[in-house]
Design an enzyme around this catalytic site. Sequence first.
Site, mmCIF file in Angstrom:
data_model
loop_
_atom_site.group_PDB
_atom_site.id
_atom_site.type_symbol
_atom_site.label_atom_id
_atom_site.label_comp_id
_atom_site.label_asym_id
_atom_site.label_seq_id
_atom_site.Cartn_x
_atom_site.Cartn_y
_atom_site.Cartn_z
ATOM 1 N N LYS A 1 0.840 -1.198 0.000
ATOM 2 C CA LYS A 1 0.000 0.000 0.000
ATOM 3 C C LYS A 1 0.878 1.253 0.000
ATOM 4 O O LYS A 1 1.901 1.302 0.683
ATOM 5 C CB LYS A 1 -0.909 -0.042 1.226
ATOM 6 C CG LYS A 1 -1.945 1.067 1.319
ATOM 7 C CD LYS A 1 -2.817 0.810 2.550
ATOM 8 C CE LYS A 1 -3.777 1.951 2.826
ATOM 9 N NZ LYS A 1 -4.600 1.689 4.038
ATOM 10 N N SER B 1 -9.326 2.549 3.664
ATOM 11 C CA SER B 1 -8.419 3.211 2.746
ATOM 12 C C SER B 1 -7.604 2.235 1.883
ATOM 13 O O SER B 1 -6.918 2.673 0.948
ATOM 14 C CB SER B 1 -7.445 4.111 3.515
ATOM 15 O OG SER B 1 -6.618 3.376 4.383
ATOM 16 N N SER C 1 -9.653 0.413 7.859
ATOM 17 C CA SER C 1 -9.136 0.444 6.490
ATOM 18 C C SER C 1 -8.688 -0.891 5.925
ATOM 19 O O SER C 1 -8.369 -0.973 4.738
ATOM 20 C CB SER C 1 -7.980 1.439 6.391
ATOM 21 O OG SER C 1 -8.452 2.754 6.562
#
Length: 471
Positions: A83, A158, A182
């Site tokens: 990520k 997220s 997230s």
Amino acid sequence: MSTFEKATTVHAFRDDALGEHDAVGLAEAIRRGEVSAAEVARDAAERVRTVEARLHAIQVHIDVPAHATGTGGAIAGVPTFVKDNTDYTGLPTGHGSAAFNPRPARRHAPFTRQFLSSGVTVLGKTRLPEFGFSPTTEYEGAEPVRNPWNTGYSAGGSSGGSAALVASGAVPIAHANDGGGSIRIPAACCGLVGLKPTRSRVVANAQSRQLPLDLVSDGIVSRSVRDTAAFLAAAETYWRNPKLPPLGLVEGPSERRLRVGFLLDSPNGVPCDEVTRDAVTDTVATLERLGHTVEPVELAIDPRFTEDFLTYWGMLSFLLGVTGRTLGADFDRRGMDALSRGLRETYLESWRSTPGVLRRLRRTREAYAAGFRGLDLVLSPVLAHTTPPIGHLSPAVPYPTLIERILAYVAFTPLNNVVGTPSISVPATGATEHGLPIGVMFSGRPGSERKLLEIAFELEADRPFRRIQDA
């Protein structure tokens, strides 16, 4: 097999080196010599290129690494992504923000080193909303990350880029992290398994370990329970927190029957929509049929919890605005998106309350522990309503409306981040009228990842998770 099975559904499953394997199955095929890690990396890169035109999940895509040898770890040779809020040597870390030009990282983040110890092959970095603040991966001036089950809908946030890639079959697992939901939110939106570990189960997150309250835990999103279990076992081989009970490799359900509490509406009073309530009550019926004892439960948290979490959230945006030049010399907080700016302004209006906010948030663990008396786990929705369409939670929505919508959506997950307890999202049966998955969530006491994985294994075996290639 066509990559695009419907006008709105995107998947990359086909007859290549990855096949329909999960990470554990793919690593076993590599170890047996049926495929090579280099072949797997090459075919994964091709899958990613195919779906990316529709999903917009990738921030950085590396050409297939020459060092993809497939040795040295429990899921060795499995292609994956990191990520883009976590440093990977030589790649820029952009945090989803247009407020600065990211520079290449000089070294791996501590979690990156732990992740790589499992033997995975990193193919690049996935997109996230600015600084991970939003429960959807959308932007003011760029394409959103789209849900592969239905591209008109959010992939969550997220860790939306990671979830979109895994759900589409481009890679079996991908890195995710969770500071308010997230990992679990995009897992629920995309029909995946998403476990937020206990605070400090894995190495401390580089961005949050200096904060007064560490909300963030790193992990992965996966299509199978055994992949998440294999990742955690591999991570523990690299480093184990001596303050937590050892986990080891969890390989299936337990024979022990559990006492499970369940919630239909959030502890702070946000009601759920009917489809989400039905997903939880259906799971309750399944657990009872499997011999578990299930009963309603109340978690009597401070009624100021939502307001306090919002204040702390705003403090994070304020601090980023102050310290942003550590990310890039050209950082300009005026370039932060409207959600980040709104959170910052909210904090500036209430900053004097910070000591009381921190005190009350830290005390939340007492109410959480009291709610667990006599229980092994608590079942709840992941989100208060089903996955919204693209645009509903966009940072382009005026802030007062946007924050109201976010708080009416993300009503369950932040509690585990504040208390530091583990929680897992797993797909429920059925789907929304638009074909989207629905997630349910199990939460536990600190260090109870084994119970979470065992109950997830049992549900997966009893009612196999829907497959996007069959949709």
